[in-house]
Write a protein that holds these residues in place. Structure first.
Motif, mmCIF file in Angstrom:
data_model
loop_
_atom_site.group_PDB
_atom_site.id
_atom_site.type_symbol
_atom_site.label_atom_id
_atom_site.label_comp_id
_atom_site.label_asym_id
_atom_site.label_seq_id
_atom_site.Cartn_x
_atom_site.Cartn_y
_atom_site.Cartn_z
ATOM 1 N N UNK A 4 0.988 -0.974 -0.025
ATOM 2 C CA UNK A 4 -0.153 -0.166 -0.310
ATOM 3 C C UNK A 4 0.824 1.728 0.323
ATOM 4 N N UNK A 5 2.468 1.365 -0.349
ATOM 5 C CA UNK A 5 3.329 2.207 -0.097
ATOM 6 C C UNK A 5 2.714 2.805 -1.924
ATOM 7 N N UNK A 6 2.682 4.167 -1.043
ATOM 8 C CA UNK A 6 1.804 5.222 -2.278
ATOM 9 C C UNK A 6 2.388 5.148 -3.514
ATOM 10 N N UNK A 7 3.864 6.105 -2.985
ATOM 11 C CA UNK A 7 5.284 6.805 -3.274
ATOM 12 C C UNK A 7 5.401 5.073 -3.703
ATOM 13 N N UNK A 8 5.637 4.096 -3.693
ATOM 14 C CA UNK A 8 5.952 2.915 -4.494
ATOM 15 C C UNK A 8 5.167 2.611 -6.118
ATOM 16 N N UNK A 9 4.144 2.569 -5.943
ATOM 17 C CA UNK A 9 2.882 2.821 -6.266
ATOM 18 C C UNK A 9 3.508 4.067 -7.228
ATOM 19 N N UNK A 10 3.420 4.308 -6.935
ATOM 20 C CA UNK A 10 3.506 6.217 -8.032
ATOM 21 C C UNK A 10 4.638 5.710 -8.744
ATOM 22 N N UNK A 11 6.100 5.249 -8.516
ATOM 23 C CA UNK A 11 7.451 5.140 -8.772
ATOM 24 C C UNK A 11 7.732 4.329 -9.948
ATOM 25 N N UNK A 12 6.275 2.690 -9.843
ATOM 26 C CA UNK A 12 6.507 1.615 -10.451
ATOM 27 C C UNK A 12 5.453 2.026 -11.452
ATOM 28 N N UNK A 13 4.970 3.052 -11.243
ATOM 29 C CA UNK A 13 3.646 3.493 -12.567
ATOM 30 C C UNK A 13 4.250 4.853 -13.419
ATOM 31 N N UNK A 14 4.368 5.631 -12.875
ATOM 32 C CA UNK A 14 5.331 6.382 -13.434
ATOM 33 C C UNK A 14 7.031 5.936 -14.505
ATOM 34 N N UNK A 24 2.895 -0.891 -20.295
ATOM 35 C CA UNK A 24 1.650 -0.336 -20.404
ATOM 36 C C UNK A 24 0.808 -0.193 -19.470
ATOM 37 N N UNK A 25 0.049 -1.780 -19.977
ATOM 38 C CA UNK A 25 -0.958 -2.207 -18.959
ATOM 39 C C UNK A 25 -0.397 -2.497 -17.770
ATOM 40 N N UNK A 26 1.078 -3.400 -17.384
ATOM 41 C CA UNK A 26 1.703 -3.043 -16.432
ATOM 42 C C UNK A 26 1.064 -1.503 -15.519
ATOM 43 N N UNK A 27 1.962 -0.981 -15.509
ATOM 44 C CA UNK A 27 1.542 0.346 -15.084
ATOM 45 C C UNK A 27 0.931 1.033 -14.781
ATOM 46 N N UNK A 28 -0.365 0.617 -15.896
ATOM 47 C CA UNK A 28 -1.730 1.176 -15.408
ATOM 48 C C UNK A 28 -2.151 0.501 -13.912
ATOM 49 N N UNK A 29 -2.093 -0.499 -13.418
ATOM 50 C CA UNK A 29 -2.285 -1.378 -12.432
ATOM 51 C C UNK A 29 -1.373 -1.326 -11.151
ATOM 52 N N UNK A 30 -0.722 -0.392 -11.381
ATOM 53 C CA UNK A 30 -0.058 0.555 -10.290
ATOM 54 C C UNK A 30 -0.140 1.782 -10.008
ATOM 55 N N UNK A 31 -1.215 2.673 -11.536
ATOM 56 C CA UNK A 31 -1.987 3.319 -11.286
ATOM 57 C C UNK A 31 -2.831 3.867 -10.630
ATOM 58 N N UNK A 74 -2.335 10.453 -13.676
ATOM 59 C CA UNK A 74 -1.988 9.769 -14.037
ATOM 60 C C UNK A 74 -2.071 8.522 -14.758
ATOM 61 N N UNK A 75 -3.446 8.493 -14.257
ATOM 62 C CA UNK A 75 -4.211 7.048 -14.234
ATOM 63 C C UNK A 75 -4.971 7.034 -16.024
ATOM 64 N N UNK A 76 -5.268 7.899 -16.365
ATOM 65 C CA UNK A 76 -6.186 8.498 -17.509
ATOM 66 C C UNK A 76 -4.750 8.338 -18.457
ATOM 67 N N UNK A 77 -3.770 9.141 -18.161
ATOM 68 C CA UNK A 77 -3.040 9.460 -18.566
ATOM 69 C C UNK A 77 -2.461 8.034 -19.068
ATOM 70 N N UNK A 78 -1.732 6.863 -18.399
ATOM 71 C CA UNK A 78 -1.478 5.415 -19.032
ATOM 72 C C UNK A 78 -2.577 4.874 -19.317
ATOM 73 N N UNK A 79 -3.607 5.441 -19.440
ATOM 74 C CA UNK A 79 -5.061 4.326 -20.130
ATOM 75 C C UNK A 79 -5.310 5.128 -21.677
ATOM 76 N N UNK A 80 -5.156 5.981 -21.306
ATOM 77 C CA UNK A 80 -5.028 6.750 -23.536
ATOM 78 C C UNK A 80 -3.313 6.114 -23.918
ATOM 79 N N UNK A 81 -2.672 6.094 -22.885
ATOM 80 C CA UNK A 81 -1.215 5.765 -23.749
ATOM 81 C C UNK A 81 -1.694 4.029 -24.068
ATOM 82 N N UNK A 82 -2.207 3.692 -23.276
ATOM 83 C CA UNK A 82 -2.692 2.001 -23.221
ATOM 84 C C UNK A 82 -3.298 1.674 -24.494
ATOM 85 N N UNK A 83 -4.292 2.337 -24.677
ATOM 86 C CA UNK A 83 -5.604 2.382 -25.956
ATOM 87 C C UNK A 83 -4.855 2.978 -26.945
ATOM 88 N N UNK A 84 -3.626 3.881 -26.987
ATOM 89 C CA UNK A 84 -2.746 4.219 -28.489
ATOM 90 C C UNK A 84 -2.209 2.942 -29.387
#
Length: 136
Positions: free
Chosen positions: A17-27, A42-49, A63-73
């Motif tokens: 549940x460490x949000x900073x670790x989740x953010x790092x992995x997403x980014x 991109x899909x793996x990144x979305x899990x952490x986002x 950030x999640x919205x951006x990742x979803x858009x990128x994954x879709x593209x």
């Protein structure tokens, strides 16, 4: 993304549940996905986002919205179902942000809806309801 980055160093903390670790992995994951044009990353990144967005701020949801858009593209022509699912999740998330008073969310909602299939729009309603449910 630096070759020295080791995502495994952050997994335990992210899982706890460490949000900073989740953010790092997403980014860092999305940086790699962009550099390599890799949908799976991109899909793996979305899990952490998603995990960060569930407990974080509007910035985490953005950030999640951006990742979803990128994954879709990054989806191919034969991955229409995945593209619809990503659009539906984006619609649901933007709808919640609009409810929270986020500026421009209504415009994004209309734009995403205009470019989404009727199936994605319908699915977004179910996802939105699921997102509003609070677990124990």
């Amino acid at each position: 993304m630096s070759a020295a980055f080791n995502p495994f160093r952050h997994l335990g903390a992210a899982a706890s549940g460490d949000i900073e670790a989740q953010r790092i992995l997403a980014e860092r994951g999305i940086e790699l996905a962009i550099a390599q044009g890799d949908l799976l990353t991109a899909l793996d990144s979305a899990v952490f986002a998603r995990l960060a967005a569930a407990q974080g701020s509007r910035g985490d949801k953005g950030r999640l919205l951006s990742i979803l858009a990128l994954a879709s593209s990054l989806t191919s022509e034969d991955e229409g179902d995945l593209r619809e699912s990503l659009a539906a999740e984006s619609l649901a998330l933007v709808s919640l942000l609009a409810d929270e008073g986020e500026e421009c969310a209504d415009q994004f909602l209309l734009s995403i809806a205009e470019h989404s299939t009727p199936t994605a729009v319908e699915l977004s309603k179910h996802l939105r309801a699921a997102m509003l449910e609070k677990g124990e």
